[in-house]
Design a protein around this motif. Structure first.
Motif, PDB file in Angstrom:
ATOM      1  N   LEU A 237       1.586  -5.576  -2.299  1.00 15.63           N
ATOM      2  CA  LEU A 237       1.896  -6.457  -1.181  1.00 15.63           C
ATOM      3  C   LEU A 237       3.157  -7.253  -1.519  1.00 15.63           C
ATOM      4  O   LEU A 237       3.249  -7.832  -2.599  1.00 15.63           O
TER       5      LEU A 237
ATOM      6  N   SER B 270      -2.578  -9.058   5.340  1.00 13.01           N
ATOM      7  CA  SER B 270      -2.835  -8.642   3.959  1.00 13.01           C
ATOM      8  C   SER B 270      -4.300  -8.306   3.752  1.00 13.01           C
ATOM      9  O   SER B 270      -4.646  -7.328   3.071  1.00 13.01           O
TER      10      SER B 270
ATOM     11  N   LEU C 112       5.398  -7.998   4.065  1.00 14.91           N
ATOM     12  CA  LEU C 112       4.891  -9.019   4.970  1.00 14.91           C
ATOM     13  C   LEU C 112       5.999 -10.057   5.162  1.00 14.91           C
ATOM     14  O   LEU C 112       6.364 -10.758   4.215  1.00 14.91           O
TER      15      LEU C 112
ATOM     16  N   VAL D 219       0.775  -8.504  -6.022  1.00  9.05           N
ATOM     17  CA  VAL D 219       1.433  -9.376  -5.045  1.00  9.05           C
ATOM     18  C   VAL D 219       2.821  -9.702  -5.579  1.00  9.05           C
ATOM     19  O   VAL D 219       2.965 -10.320  -6.637  1.00  9.05           O
TER      20      VAL D 219
END
Length: 328
Positions: A162, A294, A269, A45
């Motif tokens: 992500l 996600s 995102l 992340v």
């Protein structure tokens, strides 16, 4: 609702179909195809400071059986929890965290140290059948781990990246406001108890934004007049805000470099609309734009579940119900 699943292991290829809950998406089904996994799975992340990396990682760990590995090169040190903005025990929501406030603040924890320690943590977590989620703003640490010289990490693990992205013009005012909130929470007292006039600002936790900026203030706190102290205090706070915004911009450039030059596959995102709202509206926007997409990406990554044709309005509880019976 937590998605209960066994982490992917080598297994014969199977093609079962899982029915979605009645009425959830018009009878569509998720096709679990090619579920053989040759490698263990790891999630990264990424994002600029303040974008919501910790929030997303903890959200995901409530949907999947996961543990979190901190990759922030300052948060690895013990102490200065407010200054370094460590996620609190309450906000961790019971999710195990590794490499968070574990190192001697006067030591130097290098990228090589991180690679060794994080690799061991990943091995331990996958050995328990859990998903390692590596989260933090120190992209140089993440790059050193993933793209090691002997290709050892990538040969053993599949990675899903992500990226929580927020427009800099929107993020910068939020970051500045967060510094004010840190000050209200007691940042000054935390720094005062830590202050050392002979401290080395190039080593350990003293490299943290917020420590060197207050040096002049603490040097003059006991002897300067009220006007001087006030001026130095405001100057220090302003410098912390400015340097934090500079850090966010630098982190963003690094992510673009990893994505566009090194060709990392990174799922972006866009959380910008979340930061343009307040309260309940912001929370709903976060779930719709960040948390749920996600989780869908991870569902596909972990179990080869193709959700492309599933109704986009399907929320996580229904998706969780559909995946609960899946064994990868």
């Amino acid at each position: 609702m937590t998605i209960s699943m066994v982490m992917c292991r080598p297994a014969p290829v199977r093609e079962p179909l899982i029915n979605m809950p009645s009425g959830s998406n018009g009878g569509q089904r998720l096709n679990l195809t090619n579920r053989t996994c040759q490698k263990e799975k790891v999630v990264l992340v990424m994002g600029a400071t303040g974008a919501g990396k910790s929030r997303l990682s903890i959200d995901l760990a409530t949907y999947f059986p996961a543990e979190i590995i901190n990759s922030d090169k300052i948060q690895v040190y013990e102490g200065l929890d407010i200054v370094t903005n460590k996620v609190t025990k309450e906000d961790q929501r019971g999710v195990p965290h590794h490499l968070l406030g574990t190192q001697n603040p006067d030591s130097e924890f290098t990228a090589a140290d991180f690679c060794d320690t994080a690799s061991l943590a990943v091995e331990t977590i996958t050995g328990l059948g859990h998903l390692p989620i590596i989260v933090g703003g120190s992209n140089s640490y993440i790059e050193a781990l993933i793209d090691d010289d002997d290709y050892r990490f990538r040969s053993r693990y599949d990675c899903c990246c992500l990226w929580v992205d927020v427009s800099m013009p929107v993020l910068h005012p939020y970051v500045a406001e967060r510094v004010d909130q840190m000050f209200d929470k007691g940042m000054l007292n935390e720094l005062r108890s830590f202050y050392n006039p002979n401290g080395d600002y190039s080593r350990g936790i003293r490299k943290a934004i917020g420590v060197p900026e207050f040096d002049q203030y603490f040097q003059n706190e006991a002897f300067g007049d009220e006007e001087t102290r006030h001026r130095l205090l405001q100057q220090a706070i302003s410098e912390v805000k400015e340097n934090t915004c500079k850090l966010a911009t630098k982190q963003l450039r690094k992510i673009h470099w990893l994505r566009n030059v090194k060709r990392w596959k990174i799922h972006r995102l866009d959380a910008t609309p979340v930061f343009q709202k307040k309260g309940k509206d912001a929370n709903e926007s976060w779930k719709k734009l960040v948390a749920e997409p996600s989780a869908r990406i991870l569902a596909e990554f972990l179990c080869n579940v193709n959700t492309t044709n599933v109704d986009a309005s399907l929320r996580l509880p229904a998706l969780a119900t559909a995946l609960a019976a899946a064994t990868c």
